[in-house]
Enzyme design. Structure first.
Site, PDB file in Angstrom:
ATOM      1  N   HIS A 131       1.156  -0.676   0.335  1.00 37.32           N
ATOM      2  CA  HIS A 131       0.306  -0.434  -0.183  1.00 37.32           C
ATOM      3  C   HIS A 131       0.584   1.157  -0.001  1.00 37.32           C
ATOM      4  O   HIS A 131       0.376   2.057  -1.071  1.00 37.32           O
ATOM      5  CB  HIS A 131      -0.425  -0.369   1.267  1.00 37.32           C
ATOM      6  CG  HIS A 131      -1.651   1.192   1.081  1.00 37.32           C
ATOM      7  ND1 HIS A 131      -3.099   1.256   1.346  1.00 37.32           N
ATOM      8  CD2 HIS A 131      -1.278   2.525   1.923  1.00 37.32           C
ATOM      9  CE1 HIS A 131      -3.797   2.684   1.299  1.00 37.32           C
ATOM     10  NE2 HIS A 131      -2.564   2.928   1.888  1.00 37.32           N
ATOM     11  N   GLU A 132       2.066   1.485   0.606  1.00 35.83           N
ATOM     12  CA  GLU A 132       2.786   2.608   0.674  1.00 35.83           C
ATOM     13  C   GLU A 132       3.561   2.328   0.133  1.00 35.83           C
ATOM     14  O   GLU A 132       3.421   3.372  -0.761  1.00 35.83           O
ATOM     15  CB  GLU A 132       3.947   2.428   2.259  1.00 35.83           C
ATOM     16  CG  GLU A 132       2.918   2.222   3.190  1.00 35.83           C
ATOM     17  CD  GLU A 132       1.982   3.352   4.088  1.00 35.83           C
ATOM     18  OE1 GLU A 132       2.485   4.961   3.082  1.00 35.83           O
ATOM     19  OE2 GLU A 132       0.801   3.604   4.476  1.00 35.83           O
ATOM     20  N   HIS A 135       1.494   4.178  -2.767  1.00 33.69           N
ATOM     21  CA  HIS A 135       1.448   5.425  -3.003  1.00 33.69           C
ATOM     22  C   HIS A 135       3.031   6.560  -3.214  1.00 33.69           C
ATOM     23  O   HIS A 135       2.851   7.537  -4.105  1.00 33.69           O
ATOM     24  CB  HIS A 135       1.551   6.336  -1.088  1.00 33.69           C
ATOM     25  CG  HIS A 135       0.128   6.682  -0.574  1.00 33.69           C
ATOM     26  ND1 HIS A 135      -0.503   6.403  -1.081  1.00 33.69           N
ATOM     27  CD2 HIS A 135       0.030   5.244   0.526  1.00 33.69           C
ATOM     28  CE1 HIS A 135      -1.699   6.702  -0.489  1.00 33.69           C
ATOM     29  NE2 HIS A 135      -1.726   6.143   0.903  1.00 33.69           N
ATOM     30  N   GLU A 203      -6.620   6.783  -1.171  1.00 36.68           N
ATOM     31  CA  GLU A 203      -6.577   5.375  -0.215  1.00 36.68           C
ATOM     32  C   GLU A 203      -6.403   4.299  -0.803  1.00 36.68           C
ATOM     33  O   GLU A 203      -6.775   2.807  -0.647  1.00 36.68           O
ATOM     34  CB  GLU A 203      -6.887   5.954   1.408  1.00 36.68           C
ATOM     35  CG  GLU A 203      -6.253   6.558   1.834  1.00 36.68           C
ATOM     36  CD  GLU A 203      -4.651   6.540   1.622  1.00 36.68           C
ATOM     37  OE1 GLU A 203      -4.301   5.482   2.357  1.00 36.68           O
ATOM     38  OE2 GLU A 203      -3.991   6.805   2.468  1.00 36.68           O
TER      39      GLU A 203
END
Length: 287
Positions: A131-132, A135, A203
């Site tokens: 997930h990070e 980003h 998100e």
């Protein structure tokens, strides 16, 4: 509307709000100073935001010897995503959480708390890291950092303006005084709503891309639920002192009240989990 254009418009709205407060305080000169301050803040955020936020949370570099599982996961998933390995940091905090920062993939960092390392299994940790990394790959880290900088500045200047008041002309006019007070009271809330609008789509997208990268959407769903549950009763004092940075984390780190939750800078966990569970019905690794 493409996400890039939408995000640009929302960030322009934050800047305009900041300038409006400056105008109320000092008319044209105040607006000019506010605009210059916003530009300087964004310049600083671009170049040193990663170091600033890492220092704010007392993050320490994670080496292979002390955190082999974490470093190996980051290196493996970064390679799979076609990214240079980001710097890895650990924050000594019992609340499980994580965030990414940095102006671009070549100057990026991922920070996780000790609570996260103790709470998640391998698959769940991989989901959070993926997930990070998403980003980082899509430069959300820069957008969220600049947005957090502007939102924090709006809150600060609003508090100062309420304390010191506006220009003499504003104070002499009851209508202008009331309008200015409403502006100052609503500006921080508006800034939070803009953060929410930016954060929500990013998100959701990062969750989907993480599930695609790992091929395990349910593992990320479990991680989100566990982090959210523990964040409710395990405080993050640094985040409470710096609420404008809350949007950087994978899950809202603020304990907050019900009112605060209504204006949280993250989409509801139940909605994120529902989307991941829906993805689990398909072979997301082939998307």
């Amino acid at each position: 509307m493409p996400n890039l254009i939408r995000t640009g418009l929302l960030m322009a709205a934050l800047t305009a709000l900041f300038v409006a407060i400056g105008y109320w305080i000092g008319r044209g000169a105040g607006a000019a100073i506010a605009l210059a301050f916003a530009a300087a803040g964004n310049f600083v955020a671009y170049w040193v935001s990663d170091r600033a936020v890492l220092a704010m949370y007392g993050a320490q570099p994670a080496n292979q010897a002390a955190f082999p599982r974490l470093v190996a996961q980051v290196d493996r998933l970064a390679s799979k995503a076609g990214l240079p390995p980001p710097r890895v940091y650990v924050i000594d905090n019992d609340q499980p959480n994580a965030f990414a920062t940095g102006r671009n993939p070549q100057h990026a960092a991922i920070a996780v708390t000790t609570g996260l390392l103790g709470a998640l299994d391998e698959a769940e940790l991989a989901g959070v890291i993926a997930h990070e990394l998403s980003h980082i790959r899509h430069r959300d880290t820069l957008t969220m950092t600049v947005t957090a900088t502007l939102a924090g500045a709006i809150g600060m200047i609003s508090n100062l303006a309420i304390f010191f008041g506006g220009s003499d002309e504003r104070r002499s006019s009851p209508f202008a005084g009331i309008a200015g007070l409403l502006l100052l009271l609503l500006a921080p809330l508006t800034a939070t709503l803009v953060q929410l609008a930016i954060s929500r789509t990013r998100e959701y997208a990062a969750d989907a891309r993480a599930a695609s990268l790992t091929g395990q959407p349910l593992a990320l769903a479990r991680a989100l639920m566990r982090i959210d549950e523990m964040a409710r009763w395990v405080p993050n004092d640094d985040a409470e002192r710096n609420p404008a940075t809350a949007s950087l984390f994978i899950v809202n780190p603020l304990s907050g009240t019900t009112f605060d939750t209504l204006f949280a800078t993250h989409p509801p966990i139940r909605e994120r989990v529902a989307r991941l569970r829906h993805m689990a019905q398909f072979d997301v690794s082939k998307n």
